[in-house]
Design an enzyme around this catalytic site. Structure first.
Site, short mmCIF file in Angstrom:
data_model
loop_
_atom_site.label_atom_id
_atom_site.label_comp_id
_atom_site.label_asym_id
_atom_site.label_seq_id
_atom_site.Cartn_x
_atom_site.Cartn_y
_atom_site.Cartn_z
CD GLU A 1 -1.96 -3.67 5.15
OE1 GLU A 1 -3.15 -3.54 4.84
OE2 GLU A 1 -1.17 -4.39 4.52
CG HIS B 1 -1.71 -1.35 1.25
ND1 HIS B 1 -2.76 -1.69 0.43
CD2 HIS B 1 -1.46 -2.45 2.02
CE1 HIS B 1 -3.14 -2.94 0.72
NE2 HIS B 1 -2.37 -3.42 1.67
CD GLU C 1 -1.93 -10.00 4.73
OE1 GLU C 1 -1.82 -9.11 5.61
OE2 GLU C 1 -2.48 -9.83 3.63
CG HIS D 1 0.57 -6.71 2.56
ND1 HIS D 1 -0.36 -5.90 1.96
CD2 HIS D 1 1.54 -6.94 1.64
CE1 HIS D 1 0.03 -5.64 0.72
NE2 HIS D 1 1.19 -6.27 0.49
ZN LIG Z 1 -2.17 -5.16 2.79
#
Ligand SMILES: [Zn+2]
Length: 480
Positions: free
Chosen positions: A327, A312, A443, A381
């Site tokens: 995030e 992102h 993640e 992430h």
């Molecule tokens: Zn993400």
């Protein structure tokens, strides 16, 4: 493999390719065996409901097919090598040798020119049809030899789906081909089963043939690679001067054989390495000794290049935590910390896709790694779930060639976070699918979970995650 799953997978591909929706494809090109076909009567190629529609005349005149047009009934009959295909304008029902099949999109009339779904037509007559969605190019490749014309070998055309279905109950005990990748001048094939690939070299033109006997494609294969309804596909190979294309197909169903073809621009030696027992990787390496090609990797002085990708950025905040934290900021903090640590490693170079709050398209992230011919790609992430209870770390891989990296990275990540272990998982994420080197997506925790979010935004936690990335990279690269 369950037959239903198989058909479903094929259906998904009929529906899913190409991917740019209803957009007109006015600037599209049609390339037949490397030569661009010119448009007739200024009727452009169209993309209708995800089917690329091309003027019928453009195809048949260039391929020499026999075509009859019935003006009154608006029907088209195409005949070639004894196969008869009948289509009608505005009707999805068509027939192939008197078997009814349903087209993904009906032929349409534009200014007295009939547009037909090229993927379907081409494949009926043994052409390999690919669609380059980036450059809007339809690529048609005629069969090399008459015996190569995608004979379905006893398969049947399913009247409900227009899909070639292999005969039932002969697929037990087949080796399943799960994935393929081409990078670093190596073709890597992931498979499960006892088959041993047979590799051979053919000249005129130069190519390497990899036949996997007693094998077919698994459902998994279709989620990672292009596979058309007739079980043909190809990998886009650029940046490797020796290789012009990698193609694959279910070459025969009697006996079942999956074939990979590496089309070469010049003769190359290769080595074959097969590892694993029932879950195997076969690597056909064009960097083999005995060739004069020892300089394929620029700057390859034993140093490894790792691309770190903070997910992102800027207008794309990623997940928003329970207390409103973004995030994108967590991802960047971890990547900057990991990069600082990796810079102390004498054998590792590190490149970041972003080092500040910048927005990057997914394909730009991929291009950075592919253009640099990076050795590893790691995307960072944080997750978010529907439930506030979800917590813990997941590590995703998409290509079989990335699974070993995922296992190593996950081991260190779970240790470092102390969060619950949600496992190494398959995930069809763009950045780990389209990159050519081993690539994983971490993640790290769940921002939708109060406890996880609190941890993720502490310096100490981020330092541990960064250190775990370094440990994983070093172990995987054999630098520990
Ligand atoms: Zn993400």
């Amino acid at each position: 493999m369950k037959k239903f799953g198989f058909i479903l997978m094929l259906l998904l591909f009929v529906l899913a390719l190409p991917q740019n929706g209803h957009a007109a494809a006015a600037n599209s090109k049609i390339i037949l065996d490397g030569k661009e076909l010119t448009a007739v009567q200024n009727v452009p190629v169209e993309n209708v409901n995800n089917s690329i529609m091309v003027p019928l005349r453009m195809i048949v005149e260039n391929l020499g097919y026999q075509v009859q047009w019935d003006q009154q009934n608006k029907t088209i009959t195409i005949e070639q090598q004894g196969r008869i295909v009948k289509l009608a304008v505005d009707q999805t029902a068509a027939s192939v040798d008197d078997k009814t099949i349903i087209l993904p999109t009906a032929p349409v009339l534009r200014n007295d020119t009939t547009l037909v779904p090229i993927r379907f037509i081409g494949e009926q007559f043994g052409l390999t049809v690919t669609w380059d969605n980036t450059n809007k190019i339809v690529n048609l490749i005629t069969p090399e030899t008459p015996s190569d014309n995608n004979d379905t070998g006893g398969g049947t055309v399913d009247s409900g789906t227009g899909v070639v279905v292999p005969p039932a109950d002969t697929t037990a005990n087949l080796t399943l081909v799960n994935g393929v990748s081409f990078s670093e001048n190596r073709l890597t094939i992931a498979m499960e089963g006892n088959s041993v690939p047979k590799v051979s070299k053919i000249t005129g033109p130069d190519r390497i043939i990899v036949d996997i006997p007693n094998a077919t494609f698994s459902d998994l294969f279709g989620t990672g690679q292009l596979l058309d309804p007739n079980l043909n596909g190809s990998l886009v190979v650029t940046d490797y001067p020796d290789v012009s294309a990698v193609r694959y197909s279910l070459y025969s169903t009697n006996p079942y054989t999956v074939r990979f073809v590496i089309d070469l621009n010049n003769a190359k030696n290769y080595s074959v390495n097969i590892s694993g027992d029932s879950s195997k990787l076969a690597v056909i390496d064009l960097n083999a000794a005995g060739t004069d090609d020892t300089t394929t990797q620029p700057g390859n002085s034993g140093r490894k290049l790792v691309v770190l990708d903070a997910g992102h950025g800027a207008k794309d905040s990623g997940a928003v935590g329970v207390t409103g934290k973004y995030e994108k900021n967590f991802n960047l903090a971890v990547v900057l910390k990991a990069a600082a640590l990796l810079k102390n490693e004498s054998n590792i170079d590190v490149v970041l896709t972003r080092s500040d709050d910048t927005f990057l398209e997914l394909k730009e992230r991929v291009a950075i790694a592919n253009n640099l011919k990076a050795d590893l790609f790691i995307s960072v992430h944080a997750n978010s779930g529907g439930s506030s209870v979800a917590s813990g770390t997941e590590t995703y891989y998409q290509r079989a060639a990335s699974k070993a990296l995922a296992n190593v990275m996950h081991k260190y990540l779970v240790q470092a976070t102390g969060l619950s272990d949600r496992g190494v998982r398959y995930g069809n994420f763009h950045v780990i699918r389209e990159t050519k080197m081993p690539a994983v997506l971490l993640e790290v925790g769940y921002l939708s979970n109060k406890g996880d979010e609190k941890s993720l935004f502490t310096d100490a936690f981020q330092n541990k995650v960064a250190a775990s990335i370094v440990s994983g990279v070093k172990e995987y690269l054999g630098l520990k």
